[in-house]
Write an enzyme that holds these catalytic residues in place. Structure first.
Site, short mmCIF file in Angstrom:
data_model
loop_
_atom_site.label_atom_id
_atom_site.label_comp_id
_atom_site.label_asym_id
_atom_site.label_seq_id
_atom_site.Cartn_x
_atom_site.Cartn_y
_atom_site.Cartn_z
N LYS A 13 0.83 -1.21 0.00
CA LYS A 13 0.00 0.00 0.00
C LYS A 13 0.87 1.27 0.00
O LYS A 13 0.66 2.17 -0.80
CB LYS A 13 -0.93 0.01 1.23
CG LYS A 13 -1.86 -1.19 1.31
CD LYS A 13 -2.77 -1.13 2.53
CE LYS A 13 -2.05 -1.15 3.87
NZ LYS A 13 -1.30 -2.41 4.15
N ARG A 88 -9.99 0.82 8.70
CA ARG A 88 -9.56 -0.52 9.07
C ARG A 88 -10.72 -1.40 9.51
O ARG A 88 -10.54 -2.57 9.79
CB ARG A 88 -8.60 -0.47 10.26
CG ARG A 88 -7.18 -0.01 9.97
CD ARG A 88 -6.38 -1.03 9.21
NE ARG A 88 -5.08 -1.39 9.76
CZ ARG A 88 -3.94 -0.74 9.55
NH1 ARG A 88 -3.91 0.35 8.83
NH2 ARG A 88 -2.81 -1.20 10.05
N ARG A 127 11.59 -5.08 5.28
CA ARG A 127 11.23 -3.68 5.01
C ARG A 127 12.08 -2.68 5.78
O ARG A 127 12.32 -2.84 6.97
CB ARG A 127 9.76 -3.46 5.39
CG ARG A 127 9.37 -1.99 5.46
CD ARG A 127 7.89 -1.74 5.38
NE ARG A 127 7.11 -2.35 6.43
CZ ARG A 127 5.77 -2.39 6.43
NH1 ARG A 127 5.08 -1.87 5.44
NH2 ARG A 127 5.13 -2.96 7.43
N ARG A 161 10.88 -0.40 11.27
CA ARG A 161 9.78 -0.21 12.23
C ARG A 161 9.88 -1.24 13.35
O ARG A 161 10.10 -2.42 13.09
CB ARG A 161 8.43 -0.39 11.51
CG ARG A 161 8.03 0.81 10.69
CD ARG A 161 6.85 0.53 9.79
NE ARG A 161 5.73 -0.15 10.45
CZ ARG A 161 4.57 -0.40 9.86
NH1 ARG A 161 4.38 -0.01 8.60
NH2 ARG A 161 3.62 -1.01 10.49
N ARG A 172 -0.94 -8.70 13.42
CA ARG A 172 -1.45 -7.71 12.46
C ARG A 172 -2.20 -8.38 11.32
O ARG A 172 -3.24 -7.88 10.87
CB ARG A 172 -0.28 -6.87 11.93
CG ARG A 172 0.15 -5.81 12.94
CD ARG A 172 1.58 -5.36 12.76
NE ARG A 172 1.84 -4.80 11.45
CZ ARG A 172 3.06 -4.67 10.93
NH1 ARG A 172 4.12 -5.08 11.58
NH2 ARG A 172 3.20 -4.15 9.74
P1 ADP Z 1 2.17 -1.87 3.26
O1 ADP Z 1 2.16 -0.36 3.25
O2 ADP Z 1 0.98 -2.46 2.57
O3 ADP Z 1 2.38 -2.44 4.64
P2 ADP Z 1 4.74 -1.59 1.87
O4 ADP Z 1 4.43 -0.77 0.67
O5 ADP Z 1 5.47 -0.94 2.99
O6 ADP Z 1 3.42 -2.33 2.41
O7 ADP Z 1 5.58 -2.85 1.37
C1 ADP Z 1 6.09 -3.81 2.30
C2 ADP Z 1 7.53 -4.19 1.89
O8 ADP Z 1 7.47 -4.99 0.70
C3 ADP Z 1 8.43 -3.00 1.56
O9 ADP Z 1 9.74 -3.32 2.00
C4 ADP Z 1 8.35 -2.89 0.03
O10 ADP Z 1 9.58 -2.40 -0.51
C5 ADP Z 1 8.11 -4.33 -0.40
N1 ADP Z 1 7.16 -4.45 -1.54
C6 ADP Z 1 6.11 -3.65 -1.82
N2 ADP Z 1 5.45 -4.08 -2.93
C7 ADP Z 1 6.08 -5.21 -3.33
C8 ADP Z 1 5.90 -6.13 -4.43
N3 ADP Z 1 4.89 -5.98 -5.30
N4 ADP Z 1 6.75 -7.17 -4.52
C9 ADP Z 1 7.77 -7.33 -3.62
N5 ADP Z 1 8.00 -6.50 -2.58
C10 ADP Z 1 7.18 -5.45 -2.43
P1 ADP Z 2 0.67 -2.10 8.15
O1 ADP Z 2 -0.34 -1.93 7.05
O2 ADP Z 2 2.05 -2.36 7.67
O3 ADP Z 2 0.22 -3.06 9.23
P2 ADP Z 2 0.24 0.62 9.24
O4 ADP Z 2 1.40 1.52 9.12
O5 ADP Z 2 -0.96 0.89 8.42
O6 ADP Z 2 0.84 -0.81 9.01
O7 ADP Z 2 -0.24 0.54 10.75
C1 ADP Z 2 0.67 0.31 11.81
C2 ADP Z 2 -0.11 0.22 13.11
O8 ADP Z 2 -0.77 1.47 13.38
C3 ADP Z 2 -1.24 -0.81 13.12
O9 ADP Z 2 -0.78 -2.09 13.50
C4 ADP Z 2 -2.19 -0.21 14.16
O10 ADP Z 2 -1.75 -0.42 15.48
C5 ADP Z 2 -2.08 1.28 13.89
N1 ADP Z 2 -3.06 1.78 12.90
C6 ADP Z 2 -2.78 2.35 11.69
N2 ADP Z 2 -3.91 2.75 11.08
C7 ADP Z 2 -4.93 2.42 11.92
C8 ADP Z 2 -6.35 2.57 11.85
N3 ADP Z 2 -6.96 3.13 10.78
N4 ADP Z 2 -7.10 2.12 12.89
C9 ADP Z 2 -6.51 1.56 13.97
N5 ADP Z 2 -5.18 1.38 14.09
C10 ADP Z 2 -4.39 1.82 13.09
#
Ligand code: ADP
Ligand code: ADP
Ligand code: ZN
Length: 216
Positions: A13, A88, A127, A161, A172
């Site tokens: 994302k 969420r 990541r 992170r 998660r």
């Molecule tokens: P999200 O925001 O959904 O948690 P991220 O965009 O941070 O995910 O991506 C998670 C990790 O995977 C990052 O280290 C990113 O560089 C990598 N990544 C993102 N998209 C892809 C993909 N299509 N294939 C392989 N690795 C990816």
């Molecule tokens: P990822 O998609 O990689 O799990 P995010 O960066 O979106 O991570 O979220 C990290 C953390 O922040 C989540 O595990 C949660 O604790 C909190 N969080 C983020 N967005 C929300 C939301 N919309 N509602 C509740 N908790 C949230």
């Protein structure tokens, strides 16, 4: 244009949101990023959010809605917003609808990144981001072009992170399936849900998102 990116942790994302910001002029609203900033600054919102974030659980709806509501109310996105990590759950989706309605806006598109959970642990474990400009990288899938140097700003400082560890990732993913995945049905019923193959490479996922936008 209000576009939501839906998908579990590691789905890509943030990576795709960054491209949407750079090419389409949309403003990215990531509640995860906002909450991490709040935690780092030790603000009251950060203090309240920290324990849930460390445990891989959602923070309260009240907190999530408050932190994103401030930005939407400020009206900073002229071409629109890309929402990453919000809503969420159904309560947040309903709160979003109400906030947007106040400004005569509504959700135009929800792009669901379809991925295998099993692959997400590896993405998340690998990541990291540039400490200076926040560009995202991955040990396995997206290393910098020159080892140890950010492609974008040249910095040699990177951060990981604290919640990107194996234990928290499982919590998660479970929270996603229980609380967030049902949103796909909610938005499908409104006719705005589209799918892309989140298991494809980063460039291919981007091509699919562009195709969805062109068809909209
Ligand atoms: P999200 O925001 O959904 O948690 P991220 O965009 O941070 O995910 O991506 C998670 C990790 O995977 C990052 O280290 C990113 O560089 C990598 N990544 C993102 N998209 C892809 C993909 N299509 N294939 C392989 N690795 C990816
Ligand atoms: P990822 O998609 O990689 O799990 P995010 O960066 O979106 O991570 O979220 C990290 C953390 O922040 C989540 O595990 C949660 O604790 C909190 N969080 C983020 N967005 C929300 C939301 N919309 N509602 C509740 N908790 C949230
Ligand atoms: Zn950088």
């Amino acid at each position: 244009m209000i576009l939501i990116l839906l998908g579990p942790p590691g789905a890509g994302k943030g990576t795709q949101a960054c491209r949407l910001v750079n090419t389409k002029g949309l403003v990215q609203l990531s509640t995860g990023d906002m909450l991490r900033t709040a935690v780092a600054s030790g603000s009251p919102i950060g203090l309240e959010a920290k324990a849930a974030m460390d445990a891989g659980q959602l923070v309260s709806d009240e907190l999530a809605v408050r932190i994103i509501g401030q930005r939407i109310a400020a009206g900073e996105g002229e071409s629109g917003y890309i929402l990453d990590g919000f809503p969420r759950n159904l309560a947040q989706a309903e709160a979003l609808e109400a906030m947007l309605a106040k400004q005569d806006m509504n959700v135009d598109l929800v792009v669901e990144l379809k991925v295998d959970d099993a692959a997400m642990s590896r993405r998340i474990a690998g990541r990291y981001t540039c400490a200076k400009c926040n560009e995202g990288y991955n040990d396995s899938f997206k290393p910098p072009r020159v080892k140890g140097i950010c492609d974008v700003c040249g910095s040699d400082r990177f951060v990981r992170r604290p919640d990107d560890n194996e234990e928290t990732v499982q919590a998660r993913l479970a929270a996603y399936h229980e609380q967030t995945a049902p949103l796909a049905k909610y938005y499908a019923q409104r006719g705005v849900l589209r799918h892309v193959d989140g298991m494809a490479g980063i460039d291919e996922v981007w091509r699919q998102i562009e195709a969805v936008l062109e068809a909209a």
